[in-house]
Design a protein around this motif. Structure first.
Motif, PDB file in Angstrom:
ATOM      1  N   VAL A   1       0.791  -1.080  -0.169  1.00 15.84           N
ATOM      2  CA  VAL A   1       0.071   0.027   0.102  1.00 15.84           C
ATOM      3  C   VAL A   1       0.931   1.033   0.001  1.00 15.84           C
ATOM      4  O   VAL A   1       1.771   1.484   0.710  1.00 15.84           O
ATOM      5  N   TRP A   2       0.574   2.277  -0.981  1.00 17.46           N
ATOM      6  CA  TRP A   2       1.450   3.461  -0.854  1.00 17.46           C
ATOM      7  C   TRP A   2       0.887   4.341   0.217  1.00 17.46           C
ATOM      8  O   TRP A   2       1.822   4.966   0.902  1.00 17.46           O
ATOM      9  N   LYS A   3      -0.634   4.619   0.329  1.00 17.75           N
ATOM     10  CA  LYS A   3      -0.884   5.492   1.267  1.00 17.75           C
ATOM     11  C   LYS A   3      -2.406   4.986   1.998  1.00 17.75           C
ATOM     12  O   LYS A   3      -3.297   4.331   0.952  1.00 17.75           O
ATOM     13  N   ARG A   4      -2.693   5.081   3.142  1.00 18.46           N
ATOM     14  CA  ARG A   4      -3.652   4.664   3.693  1.00 18.46           C
ATOM     15  C   ARG A   4      -4.566   6.082   4.028  1.00 18.46           C
ATOM     16  O   ARG A   4      -3.911   7.197   4.247  1.00 18.46           O
ATOM     17  N   THR A   5      -5.893   6.297   3.595  1.00 21.02           N
ATOM     18  CA  THR A   5      -6.645   7.285   3.901  1.00 21.02           C
ATOM     19  C   THR A   5      -8.191   6.873   3.937  1.00 21.02           C
ATOM     20  O   THR A   5      -8.602   5.560   3.637  1.00 21.02           O
ATOM     21  N   ASP A   6      -8.943   7.651   4.653  1.00 20.71           N
ATOM     22  CA  ASP A   6     -10.434   7.564   4.981  1.00 20.71           C
ATOM     23  C   ASP A   6     -11.303   8.424   4.013  1.00 20.71           C
ATOM     24  O   ASP A   6     -12.380   8.288   3.788  1.00 20.71           O
ATOM     25  N   ASP A   7     -10.442   9.119   3.199  1.00 27.25           N
ATOM     26  CA  ASP A   7     -11.229  10.276   2.272  1.00 27.25           C
ATOM     27  C   ASP A   7     -11.601   9.567   1.038  1.00 27.25           C
ATOM     28  O   ASP A   7     -10.695   8.601   0.505  1.00 27.25           O
ATOM     29  N   TRP A   8     -12.259  10.213   0.246  1.00 27.83           N
ATOM     30  CA  TRP A   8     -12.895   9.882  -1.194  1.00 27.83           C
ATOM     31  C   TRP A   8     -11.674  10.311  -1.860  1.00 27.83           C
ATOM     32  O   TRP A   8     -11.159  11.741  -1.721  1.00 27.83           O
ATOM     33  N   ILE A   9     -11.171   9.722  -2.863  1.00 21.08           N
ATOM     34  CA  ILE A   9     -10.000  10.045  -3.699  1.00 21.08           C
ATOM     35  C   ILE A   9     -10.516  10.314  -4.970  1.00 21.08           C
ATOM     36  O   ILE A   9     -11.125   9.778  -5.707  1.00 21.08           O
ATOM     37  N   ASN A  10      -9.788  11.562  -5.339  1.00 25.22           N
ATOM     38  CA  ASN A  10      -9.940  12.055  -7.031  1.00 25.22           C
ATOM     39  C   ASN A  10      -8.676  11.526  -7.688  1.00 25.22           C
ATOM     40  O   ASN A  10      -7.757  11.796  -7.217  1.00 25.22           O
ATOM     41  N   PHE A  11      -9.042  10.630  -8.525  1.00 26.47           N
ATOM     42  CA  PHE A  11      -7.699  10.104  -9.678  1.00 26.47           C
ATOM     43  C   PHE A  11      -7.748  10.758 -10.773  1.00 26.47           C
ATOM     44  O   PHE A  11      -8.713  11.212 -11.221  1.00 26.47           O
ATOM     45  N   PRO A  12      -6.425  10.980 -11.073  1.00 22.36           N
ATOM     46  CA  PRO A  12      -6.361  12.044 -12.483  1.00 22.36           C
ATOM     47  C   PRO A  12      -6.979  11.467 -13.711  1.00 22.36           C
ATOM     48  O   PRO A  12      -7.725  12.384 -14.471  1.00 22.36           O
ATOM     49  N   TRP A  13      -7.171  10.203 -13.746  1.00 21.14           N
ATOM     50  CA  TRP A  13      -8.000   9.507 -15.026  1.00 21.14           C
ATOM     51  C   TRP A  13      -9.360   9.741 -14.897  1.00 21.14           C
ATOM     52  O   TRP A  13      -9.972   9.529 -15.886  1.00 21.14           O
ATOM     53  N   SER A  14     -10.154   9.743 -13.667  1.00 21.51           N
ATOM     54  CA  SER A  14     -11.417   9.701 -13.553  1.00 21.51           C
ATOM     55  C   SER A  14     -12.335  10.922 -13.038  1.00 21.51           C
ATOM     56  O   SER A  14     -13.310  11.226 -12.867  1.00 21.51           O
ATOM     57  N   VAL A  15     -11.221  12.154 -12.447  1.00 21.38           N
ATOM     58  CA  VAL A  15     -11.855  13.228 -11.913  1.00 21.38           C
ATOM     59  C   VAL A  15     -12.520  14.095 -12.819  1.00 21.38           C
ATOM     60  O   VAL A  15     -13.654  14.800 -12.631  1.00 21.38           O
ATOM     61  N   GLU A  16     -12.290  14.093 -14.345  1.00 20.66           N
ATOM     62  CA  GLU A  16     -12.898  14.610 -15.393  1.00 20.66           C
ATOM     63  C   GLU A  16     -13.853  14.155 -15.997  1.00 20.66           C
ATOM     64  O   GLU A  16     -13.796  12.600 -16.138  1.00 20.66           O
ATOM     65  N   GLN A  17     -14.979  14.474 -16.686  1.00 19.90           N
ATOM     66  CA  GLN A  17     -16.029  13.935 -17.501  1.00 19.90           C
ATOM     67  C   GLN A  17     -15.321  13.441 -18.610  1.00 19.90           C
ATOM     68  O   GLN A  17     -14.335  14.128 -18.796  1.00 19.90           O
ATOM     69  N   PRO A  18     -15.867  12.300 -19.401  1.00 19.71           N
ATOM     70  CA  PRO A  18     -15.550  12.058 -20.622  1.00 19.71           C
ATOM     71  C   PRO A  18     -15.518  13.260 -21.558  1.00 19.71           C
ATOM     72  O   PRO A  18     -16.264  14.161 -21.470  1.00 19.71           O
ATOM     73  N   VAL A  19     -14.614  13.340 -22.618  1.00 20.84           N
ATOM     74  CA  VAL A  19     -14.473  14.426 -23.414  1.00 20.84           C
ATOM     75  C   VAL A  19     -15.768  14.295 -24.123  1.00 20.84           C
ATOM     76  O   VAL A  19     -16.571  13.327 -24.305  1.00 20.84           O
ATOM     77  N   VAL A  20     -16.279  15.664 -24.619  1.00 24.47           N
ATOM     78  CA  VAL A  20     -17.511  15.942 -25.446  1.00 24.47           C
ATOM     79  C   VAL A  20     -17.188  15.398 -26.811  1.00 24.47           C
ATOM     80  O   VAL A  20     -16.109  15.768 -27.389  1.00 24.47           O
ATOM     81  N   ARG A  21     -18.342  14.466 -27.170  1.00 21.78           N
ATOM     82  CA  ARG A  21     -18.112  14.146 -28.801  1.00 21.78           C
ATOM     83  C   ARG A  21     -18.592  15.317 -29.747  1.00 21.78           C
ATOM     84  O   ARG A  21     -19.708  15.531 -29.489  1.00 21.78           O
ATOM     85  N   ARG A  22     -17.884  15.874 -30.301  1.00 26.87           N
ATOM     86  CA  ARG A  22     -18.308  16.944 -31.189  1.00 26.87           C
ATOM     87  C   ARG A  22     -18.764  16.301 -32.532  1.00 26.87           C
ATOM     88  O   ARG A  22     -18.049  16.230 -33.445  1.00 26.87           O
ATOM     89  N   SER A  23     -19.864  16.008 -32.357  1.00 27.01           N
ATOM     90  CA  SER A  23     -20.712  15.404 -33.984  1.00 27.01           C
ATOM     91  C   SER A  23     -20.830  16.414 -34.721  1.00 27.01           C
ATOM     92  O   SER A  23     -20.873  17.851 -34.587  1.00 27.01           O
ATOM     93  N   GLY A  24     -21.022  16.137 -36.168  1.00 26.26           N
ATOM     94  CA  GLY A  24     -21.348  17.118 -37.121  1.00 26.26           C
ATOM     95  C   GLY A  24     -19.707  17.910 -37.535  1.00 26.26           C
ATOM     96  O   GLY A  24     -19.823  18.809 -38.268  1.00 26.26           O
ATOM     97  N   GLN A  25     -18.727  17.158 -36.971  1.00 26.61           N
ATOM     98  CA  GLN A  25     -17.469  17.893 -37.541  1.00 26.61           C
ATOM     99  C   GLN A  25     -17.040  17.393 -38.829  1.00 26.61           C
ATOM    100  O   GLN A  25     -17.296  16.323 -39.308  1.00 26.61           O
ATOM    101  N   VAL A  26     -16.889  18.494 -40.038  1.00 20.88           N
ATOM    102  CA  VAL A  26     -16.417  17.893 -41.123  1.00 20.88           C
ATOM    103  C   VAL A  26     -14.988  17.657 -41.152  1.00 20.88           C
ATOM    104  O   VAL A  26     -13.957  18.417 -40.519  1.00 20.88           O
ATOM    105  N   LEU A  27     -14.778  16.230 -41.356  1.00 20.68           N
ATOM    106  CA  LEU A  27     -13.243  15.922 -41.157  1.00 20.68           C
ATOM    107  C   LEU A  27     -12.379  16.286 -42.275  1.00 20.68           C
ATOM    108  O   LEU A  27     -11.269  16.716 -42.209  1.00 20.68           O
ATOM    109  N   ASP A  28     -12.957  16.110 -43.514  1.00 19.55           N
ATOM    110  CA  ASP A  28     -11.911  16.325 -44.661  1.00 19.55           C
ATOM    111  C   ASP A  28     -12.478  17.444 -45.581  1.00 19.55           C
ATOM    112  O   ASP A  28     -13.059  17.238 -46.724  1.00 19.55           O
ATOM    113  N   ALA A  29     -12.393  18.611 -44.898  1.00 17.93           N
ATOM    114  CA  ALA A  29     -13.156  19.782 -45.806  1.00 17.93           C
ATOM    115  C   ALA A  29     -12.001  20.234 -46.468  1.00 17.93           C
ATOM    116  O   ALA A  29     -10.884  20.161 -46.289  1.00 17.93           O
TER     117      ALA A  29
END
Ligand code: 5GP
Length: 164
Positions: free
Chosen positions: A136-164
């Motif tokens: 174990v690296w560290k013991r804690t009783d708190d809720w942990i924010n992990f860097p990979w899940s602290v943010e929402q998934p990226v927004v899918r920007r639909s309707g983007q023209v890829l080969d304009a």
């Protein structure tokens, strides 16, 4: 207001090296690192490089549906790794946190009768965990924010023209 443990990617980099050093100092040389997806994949990758172990496997477990909200029991999702392949192998289970410990217990119990040895490594362990991890690296009783899940998934920007 509840306190949070905030793990950044930079701090994670140091944590995983320190955790690997503890495992090496203890003389454990795993043949296989078994990561619990998704959070454990980051930990397993770091540990496998630091311990010079070239064999990573993965098991998907679903349990948490939100901050502090869970399913009744964790469940392994298909495809489940073939633990028969691990007979005579020393296995290191890697996960981000042992909270209730139910996820780690599920994976540990799944392996234990089929492998030479199984030990567990986590970045964080909470006091209530029913599995006491060897590393174990560290013991804690708190809720942990992990860097990979602290943010929402990226927004899918639909309707983007890829080969304009
Ligand atoms: P357990 O089965 O030990 O209760 O929980 C294991 C999994 O739940 C972890 O791998 C992680 O995905 C999630 N989890 C548990 N506690 C926390 C926490 O404090 N913060 C975050 N971000 N996830 C958690």
């Amino acid at each position: 207001t509840e306190t949070r443990e905030n793990l950044t990617y930079e701090k994670f980099g140091r944590a995983v090296r320190e955790l690997a050093q503890t495992i090496a100092d203890d003389g454990y040389e795993p043949d296989v690192v078994l990561s619990i997806a998704r959070g454990g994949v980051f930990v397993a990758g770091g540990l496998a490089y630091a311990l010079d172990c070239k064999n990573i496997h993965l098991v998907n477990v679903e349990f948490y549906t939100g901050v502090g909200t869970t399913l009744a029991m964790p469940v392994m999702l298909a495809p489940v790794p073939n633990v028969i392949d691990f007979s005579n192998k020393k296995v290191l289970i890697a996960d981000d946190v042992a909270d209730t410990g139910k996820t780690l217990k599920l994976v540990r119990d799944f392996c234990i009768d089929h492998v030479a040895e199984v030990r567990s490594a986590v970045i964080y362990e909470k006091p209530q965990s029913l599995v006491k991890c060897e590393y174990v690296w560290k013991r804690t009783d708190d809720w942990i924010n992990f860097p990979w899940s602290v943010e929402q998934p990226v927004v899918r920007r639909s309707g983007q023209v890829l080969d304009a």
